[in-house]
Design a protein around this motif. Structure first.
Motif, PDB file in Angstrom:
ATOM      1  N   ALA A   1     -68.105  42.398  83.011  1.00  0.00           N
ATOM      2  CA  ALA A   1     -69.516  42.205  82.682  1.00  0.00           C
ATOM      3  C   ALA A   1     -69.738  41.728  81.249  1.00  0.00           C
ATOM      4  O   ALA A   1     -70.853  41.778  80.751  1.00  0.00           O
TER       5      ALA A   1
ATOM      6  N   LEU B   1     -73.138  40.660  80.770  1.00  0.00           N
ATOM      7  CA  LEU B   1     -73.511  39.970  82.003  1.00  0.00           C
ATOM      8  C   LEU B   1     -73.365  40.914  83.191  1.00  0.00           C
ATOM      9  O   LEU B   1     -72.460  40.780  84.007  1.00  0.00           O
ATOM     10  N   PRO B   2     -74.283  41.900  83.270  1.00  0.00           N
ATOM     11  CA  PRO B   2     -74.267  42.766  84.453  1.00  0.00           C
ATOM     12  C   PRO B   2     -74.581  41.947  85.699  1.00  0.00           C
ATOM     13  O   PRO B   2     -75.116  40.848  85.608  1.00  0.00           O
ATOM     14  N   PHE B   3     -74.252  42.512  86.859  1.00  0.00           N
ATOM     15  CA  PHE B   3     -74.414  41.759  88.106  1.00  0.00           C
ATOM     16  C   PHE B   3     -75.845  41.251  88.286  1.00  0.00           C
ATOM     17  O   PHE B   3     -76.059  40.158  88.804  1.00  0.00           O
ATOM     18  N   ARG B   4     -76.829  42.039  87.848  1.00  0.00           N
ATOM     19  CA  ARG B   4     -78.205  41.595  88.059  1.00  0.00           C
ATOM     20  C   ARG B   4     -78.485  40.312  87.281  1.00  0.00           C
ATOM     21  O   ARG B   4     -79.289  39.489  87.707  1.00  0.00           O
TER      22      ARG B   4
ATOM     23  N   LEU C   1     -77.094  37.342  89.104  1.00  0.00           N
ATOM     24  CA  LEU C   1     -78.008  36.930  90.169  1.00  0.00           C
ATOM     25  C   LEU C   1     -79.199  36.173  89.605  1.00  0.00           C
ATOM     26  O   LEU C   1     -79.720  35.246  90.230  1.00  0.00           O
TER      27      LEU C   1
ATOM     28  N   ALA D   1     -70.873  38.361 103.189  1.00  0.00           N
ATOM     29  CA  ALA D   1     -71.413  37.113 102.622  1.00  0.00           C
ATOM     30  C   ALA D   1     -71.397  37.096 101.090  1.00  0.00           C
ATOM     31  O   ALA D   1     -71.432  36.045 100.480  1.00  0.00           O
ATOM     32  N   ARG D   2     -71.366  38.286 100.486  1.00  0.00           N
ATOM     33  CA  ARG D   2     -71.431  38.390  99.015  1.00  0.00           C
ATOM     34  C   ARG D   2     -72.567  37.532  98.488  1.00  0.00           C
ATOM     35  O   ARG D   2     -73.659  37.554  99.028  1.00  0.00           O
ATOM     36  N   GLY D   3     -72.300  36.736  97.447  1.00  0.00           N
ATOM     37  CA  GLY D   3     -73.367  35.890  96.899  1.00  0.00           C
ATOM     38  C   GLY D   3     -73.343  34.478  97.429  1.00  0.00           C
ATOM     39  O   GLY D   3     -74.083  33.614  96.943  1.00  0.00           O
TER      40      GLY D   3
ATOM     41  N   PRO E   1     -74.409  32.783 100.146  1.00  0.00           N
ATOM     42  CA  PRO E   1     -75.618  32.071 100.584  1.00  0.00           C
ATOM     43  C   PRO E   1     -76.513  31.660  99.406  1.00  0.00           C
ATOM     44  O   PRO E   1     -76.959  30.517  99.337  1.00  0.00           O
ATOM     45  N   GLY E   2     -76.740  32.572  98.493  1.00  0.00           N
ATOM     46  CA  GLY E   2     -77.592  32.275  97.339  1.00  0.00           C
ATOM     47  C   GLY E   2     -76.946  31.297  96.377  1.00  0.00           C
ATOM     48  O   GLY E   2     -77.602  30.389  95.864  1.00  0.00           O
TER      49      GLY E   2
ATOM     50  N   CYS F   1     -78.681  27.731  95.449  1.00  0.00           N
ATOM     51  CA  CYS F   1     -79.421  27.768  94.169  1.00  0.00           C
ATOM     52  C   CYS F   1     -78.671  27.214  92.967  1.00  0.00           C
ATOM     53  O   CYS F   1     -79.303  26.830  91.984  1.00  0.00           O
TER      54      CYS F   1
END
Lengths: 283, 241
Positions: free
Chosen positions: B54, B74-77, B80, B121-123, B125-126, B130
């Motif tokens: 992170a 760089l936390p996961f949020r 995203l 699916a993890r990330g 699709p996004g 994006c």
């Protein structure tokens, strides 16, 4: 007058749960998972649970004990070991239902639940088979000039949230000391019945901040029902800086999961007793 | 000095981020992580790279090293958030990929009751909807390069992908400038033939005439890779010579 004290035992917390509940579990993969509480659920008579989680060994253990009806997750992983063996076995056998979302959709679902909104719009998921395997998912069109079609990610509503933090006080205020809060604050805000915090160490409110910044006080007592001190309670997942992931033990867990007899021995050796026995066996 | 296949793969991965400027280079897999850090150390200095966790490191660090000086968290949020804002170019892995770049990291077989449950699916699709996305696939085989993926985790050019850049494998480099946005061979790693790549690909691959070799690392890139970023040669474990 002082704020209410909310210190509970692990058994009191798990005793307040009911079969059929939807339980959100904080952390991320094999990181800062409230494993002491998960282990206690495994020992309990609870069944038919739905779990909402950025999944790791919390989901795996609950699968291994047949506690789950449904898993709602964007992934289930042990991080340093990519795939979770018990979750894989449960999926292969069809013993659990699975609701699979993208991890960004999942975050928006938590935001929506935390804000008591029915949904939040996001682009994540559009075009993917997440839409196919979740036929209830709807899209929504922007009411503004752009008119964009977006996924209406439903609130990930949950009855109860369980999270593990580095420090907490008896009132339920809690602090993280590692590099990532994950989405733990959203879990405790999303829960509608109760939120429980396990922590490495209970401290006086006056000492909660120590030399840190107020931003590290991730969780406020206003959202917390009960708190319990479980030193090394995230084991074998990470809980930096109090303890790292126990990689050797995680490998042992995965190895045991591959064979029913070995798993039985693993259970007997580590999991059948209470949390104190677990901690002694894994020192 | 003999250049290894893994070293060609690392520089081919690094090339994926050329021209990206000040975005997060998010990498998965040894050669991809090394590629991101090598790109930042050489031709793409504005990139942001992590310690593998992170922390955004002040400078690129060797594989597995402590973060040292840090320029941000760089936390996961926030990952995203960068995805949603498109300020991130991710290089992911894939268990299956089809001609349009649809990828599967979720499950093999029927999703309802899979033969093999993978990550989920993890990330993907996004990410693919994006922000710019590339892929690093260390074992190019017909089991991975398939006509149809069992589950679309990451979306391809026919499903509204935001910007699929390139696919780097142990055999070559590919983009999606083939007919109707399908996969096209761009370059062949030294020592590999076009026929080998075609045979290792389970669908019809666009191949345009004479194929150039994937460029060799420069002396400076080799020095940085061998002496600084990966002195234990972990890259060779991912792509054996």
């Amino acid at each position: 007058m002082t704020a209410p004290a909310k210190v509970m035992s692990i058994d009191e917390i798990v005793g307040s749960l009911a079969s059929g509940m939807t339980i959100g579990i904080g952390g991320w993969g094999s990181r800062r998972k409230p494993m002491a509480l998960v282990r206690a659920i495994c020992r309990s008579s609870l069944t038919d649970l739905t779990v909402i989680s950025y999944g790791g060994p919390d989901v795996g253990l609950l699968c291994a004990y047949g506690k789950l009806r449904r898993v709602i997750a964007p992934f289930v992983t042990l991080d340093s070991i990519a795939l979770e063996p018990h979750f894989r076995a449960a999926r292969r056998s069809g013993s659990i239902a699975f609701t699979e979302y993208d991890e960004g959709m999942f975050m928006f679902g938590l935001y929506a639940a935390a804000h008591r909104l029915p949904f939040l719009p996001t682009r994540a998921g559009l075009g993917s088979d997440v839409m196919r395997v979740n036929p209830d998912l709807r899209t929504v069109r922007s009411p503004y000039d752009d008119g964009e079609e977006l996924v209406a990610m439903p609130a990930l509503s949950m009855d109860v949230a369980l999270v593990h933090m580095n420090r907490a006080d008896a009132r339920g205020n809690a602090r993280y000391l590692g590099p990532d809060p994950y989405l733990d604050d959203l879990f405790v805000k999303a829960a509608t019945t109760a939120s429980y915090v396990s922590c490495e160490r209970l401290v006086d409110t006056a000492d909660l901040l120590e030399d840190g910044h107020v931003q590290s006080l991730l969780i406020s007592r206003v959202h917390v029902t009960g708190v319990t001190e479980t030193p090394r309670g995230a084991h074998f997942t990470t809980c930096e800086p109090d303890h790292d992931r126990d990689e050797a033990f995680q490998r042992e867990y995965v190895k045991a999961a591959a064979d029913p007899a070995e798993w039985e021995a693993f259970r007997r050796r580590y999991l059948d007793g209470d949390e104190k026995a677990y901690q002694e066996a894994t020192q | 000095m003999t250049v290894t296949r893994a070293e060609v793969c690392v520089t081919a991965c690094a090339e994926a981020w050329r021209g990206d400027g000040e975005v997060l280079a998010a990498a998965m897999g040894t050669c991809s992580i090394l590629g991101a850090r090598l790109a930042r150390l050489t031709f793409e200095p504005a990139l942001l790279t992590t310690d593998g966790g992170a922390l955004l490191t002040a400078e690129p660090i060797p594989l597995g090293a402590e973060a040292g000086a840090v320029e941000g968290g760089l936390p996961f949020r926030d990952h995203l958030w960068l995805v949603a804002a498109g300020r991130r170019h991710v290089m992911m892995g894939a268990s299956q990929i089809d001609p349009y770049g649809n990828t599967n990291i979720s499950a093999i077989g029927d999703w309802e009751r899979p033969k093999s449950q993978l990550l989920g699916a993890r990330g993907a699709p996004g990410n693919t909807r994006c922000n710019p996305t590339s892929y690093w696939i260390p074992r190019h085989s017909p089991r991975v390069f398939v006509e149809r993926v069992d589950f679309v985790s990451g979306i391809g050019t026919d499903r509204g992908a935001f910007d699929l850049r390139r696919v780097v494998t142990d055999l070559g480099v590919f983009d999606f400038a083939g007919p109707d946005g399908t996969m096209r061979l761009v370059s062949v790693h030294p020592g590999v033939t076009v026929d080998e790549i075609v045979a290792a690909t389970g669908f019809e691959l666009a191949v345009a005439g004479d194929m150039p070799p994937t460029r060799a690392p420069t002396d400076e890139e080799l020095r940085l890779l061998r002496e600084f970023l990966d002195p234990r040669a972990l890259r060779d474990r991912e792509v054996p010579t």
